[in-house]
Design an enzyme around this catalytic site. Structure first.
Site, PDB file in Angstrom:
ATOM      1  N   SER A  24      43.081 -13.463 -17.655  1.00 35.93           N
ATOM      2  CA  SER A  24      43.485 -12.864 -18.926  1.00 35.93           C
ATOM      3  C   SER A  24      42.813 -13.563 -20.101  1.00 35.93           C
ATOM      4  CB  SER A  24      45.006 -12.957 -19.068  1.00 35.93           C
ATOM      5  OG  SER A  24      45.605 -12.145 -18.076  1.00 35.93           O
ATOM      6  N   ASP A  50      36.983  -9.153 -11.672  1.00 36.85           N
ATOM      7  CA  ASP A  50      37.506  -8.684 -12.960  1.00 36.85           C
ATOM      8  C   ASP A  50      36.715  -9.225 -14.150  1.00 36.85           C
ATOM      9  OD1 ASP A  50      39.446  -7.245 -11.655  1.00 36.85           O
ATOM     10  OD2 ASP A  50      41.129  -8.100 -12.764  1.00 36.85           O
ATOM     11  N   ASN A  94      38.451  -2.096 -10.634  1.00 33.02           N
ATOM     12  CA  ASN A  94      39.897  -1.852 -10.820  1.00 33.02           C
ATOM     13  C   ASN A  94      40.478  -2.857 -11.799  1.00 33.02           C
ATOM     14  OD1 ASN A  94      42.390  -0.690 -10.556  1.00 33.02           O
ATOM     15  ND2 ASN A  94      42.841  -1.535  -8.543  1.00 33.02           N
ATOM     16  N   ARG A 124      45.322   5.007 -12.788  1.00 33.53           N
ATOM     17  CA  ARG A 124      46.066   4.080 -13.659  1.00 33.53           C
ATOM     18  C   ARG A 124      46.063   4.619 -15.093  1.00 33.53           C
ATOM     19  NH1 ARG A 124      44.490  -2.046 -12.507  1.00 33.53           N
ATOM     20  NH2 ARG A 124      46.363  -2.313 -13.785  1.00 33.53           N
ATOM     21  N   SER A 171      51.099  -3.520 -21.615  1.00 37.32           N
ATOM     22  CA  SER A 171      50.861  -4.225 -22.886  1.00 37.32           C
ATOM     23  C   SER A 171      49.369  -4.297 -23.191  1.00 37.32           C
ATOM     24  CB  SER A 171      51.417  -5.648 -22.797  1.00 37.32           C
ATOM     25  OG  SER A 171      50.650  -6.417 -21.871  1.00 37.32           O
ATOM     26  N   SER A 198      55.636  -6.858 -20.718  1.00 38.59           N
ATOM     27  CA  SER A 198      54.683  -7.969 -20.592  1.00 38.59           C
ATOM     28  C   SER A 198      54.380  -8.657 -21.925  1.00 38.59           C
ATOM     29  CB  SER A 198      53.372  -7.451 -19.952  1.00 38.59           C
ATOM     30  OG  SER A 198      53.606  -6.973 -18.649  1.00 38.59           O
ATOM     31  N   ASP A 312      53.338 -10.183 -12.840  1.00 37.89           N
ATOM     32  CA  ASP A 312      52.319 -10.483 -11.817  1.00 37.89           C
ATOM     33  C   ASP A 312      52.840 -11.470 -10.777  1.00 37.89           C
ATOM     34  OD1 ASP A 312      50.574  -8.801 -13.087  1.00 37.89           O
ATOM     35  OD2 ASP A 312      49.134 -10.336 -13.693  1.00 37.89           O
ATOM     36  N   LYS A 339      50.050  -0.728 -11.180  1.00 41.08           N
ATOM     37  CA  LYS A 339      49.024  -1.779 -11.116  1.00 41.08           C
ATOM     38  C   LYS A 339      48.050  -1.487  -9.963  1.00 41.08           C
ATOM     39  CE  LYS A 339      51.712  -4.525 -14.001  1.00 41.08           C
ATOM     40  NZ  LYS A 339      51.546  -5.579 -14.965  1.00 41.08           N
ATOM     41  N   GLU A 340      47.517  -2.519  -9.331  1.00 35.79           N
ATOM     42  CA  GLU A 340      46.501  -2.301  -8.296  1.00 35.79           C
ATOM     43  C   GLU A 340      47.010  -1.365  -7.212  1.00 35.79           C
ATOM     44  OE1 GLU A 340      46.917  -4.774 -10.135  1.00 35.79           O
ATOM     45  OE2 GLU A 340      45.182  -6.101 -10.242  1.00 35.79           O
ATOM     46  N   ARG A 343      53.447  -1.749  -6.782  1.00 30.96           N
ATOM     47  CA  ARG A 343      53.908  -3.082  -6.391  1.00 30.96           C
ATOM     48  C   ARG A 343      55.424  -3.169  -6.215  1.00 30.96           C
ATOM     49  NH1 ARG A 343      50.090  -7.041 -10.063  1.00 30.96           N
ATOM     50  NH2 ARG A 343      48.184  -6.827  -8.806  1.00 30.96           N
ATOM     51  N   HIS A 383      44.947  -7.698  -4.561  1.00 25.64           N
ATOM     52  CA  HIS A 383      44.790  -9.153  -4.404  1.00 25.64           C
ATOM     53  C   HIS A 383      46.117  -9.889  -4.355  1.00 25.64           C
ATOM     54  CE1 HIS A 383      44.803  -9.622  -9.069  1.00 25.64           C
ATOM     55  NE2 HIS A 383      45.159  -8.399  -8.758  1.00 25.64           N
ATOM     56  N   ARG A 384      47.085  -9.430  -5.168  1.00 30.05           N
ATOM     57  CA  ARG A 384      48.362 -10.169  -5.206  1.00 30.05           C
ATOM     58  C   ARG A 384      49.214  -9.908  -3.957  1.00 30.05           C
ATOM     59  NH1 ARG A 384      47.572 -12.769  -9.505  1.00 30.05           N
ATOM     60  NH2 ARG A 384      46.703 -11.757 -11.333  1.00 30.05           N
ATOM     61  N   LYS A 409      39.157  -9.873  -6.529  1.00 27.90           N
ATOM     62  CA  LYS A 409      39.441  -9.335  -7.868  1.00 27.90           C
ATOM     63  C   LYS A 409      39.714 -10.459  -8.866  1.00 27.90           C
ATOM     64  CE  LYS A 409      42.061  -5.699 -10.181  1.00 27.90           C
ATOM     65  NZ  LYS A 409      42.746  -6.331 -11.282  1.00 27.90           N
TER      66      LYS A 409
HETATM   67  O1  LIG Z   1      46.846  -8.532 -20.767  1.00 30.94           O
HETATM   68  C1  LIG Z   1      46.653  -9.043 -19.659  1.00 30.94           C
HETATM   69  O2  LIG Z   1      45.779  -9.921 -19.467  1.00 30.94           O
HETATM   70  C2  LIG Z   1      47.488  -8.616 -18.524  1.00 30.94           C
HETATM   71  C3  LIG Z   1      48.668  -7.954 -18.749  1.00 30.94           C
HETATM   72  C4  LIG Z   1      49.571  -7.542 -17.642  1.00 30.94           C
HETATM   73  O3  LIG Z   1      49.471  -6.136 -17.511  1.00 30.94           O
HETATM   74  P1  LIG Z   1      50.562  -5.090 -18.125  1.00 30.94           P
HETATM   75  O4  LIG Z   1      50.619  -5.298 -19.577  1.00 30.94           O
HETATM   76  O5  LIG Z   1      49.965  -3.783 -17.727  1.00 30.94           O
HETATM   77  O6  LIG Z   1      51.876  -5.399 -17.456  1.00 30.94           O
HETATM   78  C5  LIG Z   1      49.212  -8.201 -16.324  1.00 30.94           C
HETATM   79  O7  LIG Z   1      49.834  -7.534 -15.266  1.00 30.94           O
HETATM   80  C6  LIG Z   1      47.727  -8.207 -16.075  1.00 30.94           C
HETATM   81  O8  LIG Z   1      47.401  -8.843 -14.863  1.00 30.94           O
HETATM   82  C7  LIG Z   1      47.020  -8.962 -17.177  1.00 30.94           C
HETATM   83  C1  LIG Z   2      47.707  -6.143 -12.843  1.00 36.23           C
HETATM   84  C2  LIG Z   2      46.642  -6.920 -12.690  1.00 36.23           C
HETATM   85  O1  LIG Z   2      45.424  -6.700 -13.182  1.00 36.23           O
HETATM   86  P1  LIG Z   2      44.806  -5.616 -14.176  1.00 36.23           P
HETATM   87  O2  LIG Z   2      45.916  -4.837 -14.780  1.00 36.23           O
HETATM   88  O3  LIG Z   2      44.059  -6.435 -15.199  1.00 36.23           O
HETATM   89  O4  LIG Z   2      43.900  -4.795 -13.334  1.00 36.23           O
HETATM   90  C3  LIG Z   2      46.745  -8.185 -11.917  1.00 36.23           C
HETATM   91  O5  LIG Z   2      45.798  -8.990 -11.962  1.00 36.23           O
HETATM   92  O6  LIG Z   2      47.759  -8.418 -11.259  1.00 36.23           O
END
Ligand SMILES: O=C(O)C1=C[C@@H](OP(=O)(O)O)[C@@H](O)[C@H](O)C1
Ligand SMILES: C=C(OP(=O)(O)O)C(=O)O
Length: 428
Positions: A24, A50, A94, A124, A171, A198, A312, A339-340, A343, A383-384, A409
């Site tokens: 991030s 990423d 992704n 997504r 977010s 988030s 996460d 998400k990926e 979840r 990945h998670r 990722k």
């Molecule tokens: O802003 C960021 O770096 C992130 C925000 C989160 O996503 P959401 O805001 O979609 O929950 C998190 O799950 C993601 O891995 C990274």
């Molecule tokens: C949700 C994730 O990633 P992103 O939304 O950045 O693809 C993550 O890394 O768990």
């Protein structure tokens, strides 16, 4: 990489580890450095899919990015708010941060930009971000009209003004808008409508913006005011990834050992360090140092917890919950379905394979630990899912993780690092 890996049970883990750089923070610093005046040097950056798709996309936008993967240093010559390319096709695999941040960033450019990813990225959502950009004077659309990528942005720059933004799905829309907003022709005021998920990631965004010279009036995150301004390039050091750290803290909890994660503290910019508080509530001991956090495993009991802010780490907590006395309920994470993979639903399915009774809720799940058994874990290219459920195999023999390469990722060397920390070898 191999198509499966079998996790070897380990004695109580005693050790310390420095996880790779934060995804991030790396992707925020890259976007901000790209827009800045002057050159930035990012140190401790994450090397993974990423961040590589972000670096590749910035290159396609004409930004000069020099990258030394071994030194984990990225040098970015900022464009001073003038994105060089007038036409670009970006592929983000992704990476949610990459597509959401770059959709907002290119809106501040002049030209036609298209952003796309792998099939899951095409599921997504991104419509809420497009709606806000439209209010700020930019023509943009979901190419197929389903509110998901591919995204096409045709722009002569962000006009600015007052706009509404929905933050109940991700977010990242708000974070992307915030980072681009100083380059709007007039100031930008964002009114957040409804719930914002988030939240710590939005605080992280305003903190990195401040570090590069732009101050946002963020208040309680319901109304954010971003004056016109400029980022100034600088040397910037990236914290280790706190979401990645959760697996090592989880490993201490599960094996009843003691693991120190270096380079993070209670004051980290990443909200996910609060995962340690969940472990503390379950019965583990947590020791906060000036530049490290240690988790000492202990007998654990189940908890009820709202993980909206640290979603996460839900899968990590779910793995730990299998070793606690009594049920654990996680709520507040409906956004984890986008998400990926889903979840909540897919996590429930894999936990059941391991022997737990799981009740799926709309916004979370209840996990009732049962007698564990060997299982082949489907990872859904998440990945998670791979990193968290591998932890179960540190106690339960016969846990096999399918498609372990999906950790590329955010953490290509995860299994090597976990095996080294645990002092065991995993079987491919
Ligand atoms: O802003 C960021 O770096 C992130 C925000 C989160 O996503 P959401 O805001 O979609 O929950 C998190 O799950 C993601 O891995 C990274
Ligand atoms: C949700 C994730 O990633 P992103 O939304 O950045 O693809 C993550 O890394 O768990």
């Amino acid at each position: 990489m191999t198509s499966r890996i079998e996790i070897t049970p380990a004695p109580p883990i005693q050790g310390s580890i420095l996880p790779p750089g934060s995804k991030s923070l790396t992707n925020r610093a890259l976007v901000i450095a790209a827009l800045a005046q002057g050159t930035s040097v990012l140190t401790g950056a994450l090397e993974s899919e990423d961040t590589h798709v972000m670096i590749d996309s910035l290159g396609r936008l004409g930004i000069d990015v020099q990258h030394d993967p071994h030194a984990k240093v990225i040098r970015v010559a900022g464009c001073d708010g003038a994105i060089p390319a007038a036409d670009a096709d970006l592929f983000v695999a992704n990476s949610g941060t990459t597509i959401r941040f770059l959709t907002a960033m290119v809106a501040a450019g002049k030209g036609r930009y298209r952003l796309d990813g792998i099939p899951r990225m095409r599921e997504r959502p991104i419509q809420d971000l497009l709606d806000t950009l439209t209010q700020l004077g930019v023509a943009c659309r979901s190419e197929t009209g389903n509110g998901c990528p591919p995204v096409v942005v045709e722009t002569t720059g962000l006009v600015g003004g007052v706009a509404k933004i929905a933050g109940d799905i991700s977010s990242q829309y708000l974070s992307g808008l915030l980072m681009a907003a100083p380059y709007a022709k007039q100031g930008v005021t964002l009114d957040v409508v409804g719930e914002l998920v988030s939240k710590p990631y939005v605080h992280m965004t305003t903190a990195v913006m401040r570090d590069f010279g732009v101050e946002v009036e963020a208040g309680d995150l319901t109304k954010l005011v971003i004056p016109p301004g400029k980022y100034v390039g600088r040397r910037y050091s990236i914290e280790p990834d706190a979401s990645a750290a959760s697996y090592f803290w989880g490993a201490a909890a599960i094996t009843g050992g003691s693991v120190t994660v270096e380079g993070l503290s209670r004051d980290a910019l990443q909200g996910d360090v609060a995962f340690c508080e969940c472990l503390e509530q379950m019965g583990c001991q947590v020791e906060y140092g000036a530049n490290s956090i240690t988790v000492v495993g202990s007998r654990m009991h189940g908890i009820c917890i709202d993980m909206n802010a640290i979603s996460d780490t839900v899968q990590t907590l779910a793995a730990v919950a299998l070793f606690a006395d009594g049920p654990t309920t996680v709520t507040g994470v409906a956004h984890n379905r986008h998400k990926e993979t889903d979840r909540i639903g897919d996590l429930a399915c894999e936990l059941r394979k391991l022997g737990a009774i799981v009740e799926e809720l709309e916004d979370g799940l209840t996990i009732i630990p049962g007698k564990l058994h060997p299982a082949e874990i489907e990872t859904y290219n998440d990945h998670r899912m791979a990193m968290s459920l591998a932890l179960v195999g540190l106690r339960q023999p016969g846990v096999v993780i399918l498609n372990p390469g999906c950790t590329n990722k955010t953490y290509p060397l995860y299994f090597e690092d976990l095996a080294r920390l645990a002092g065991v070898e995993f079987q491919e």
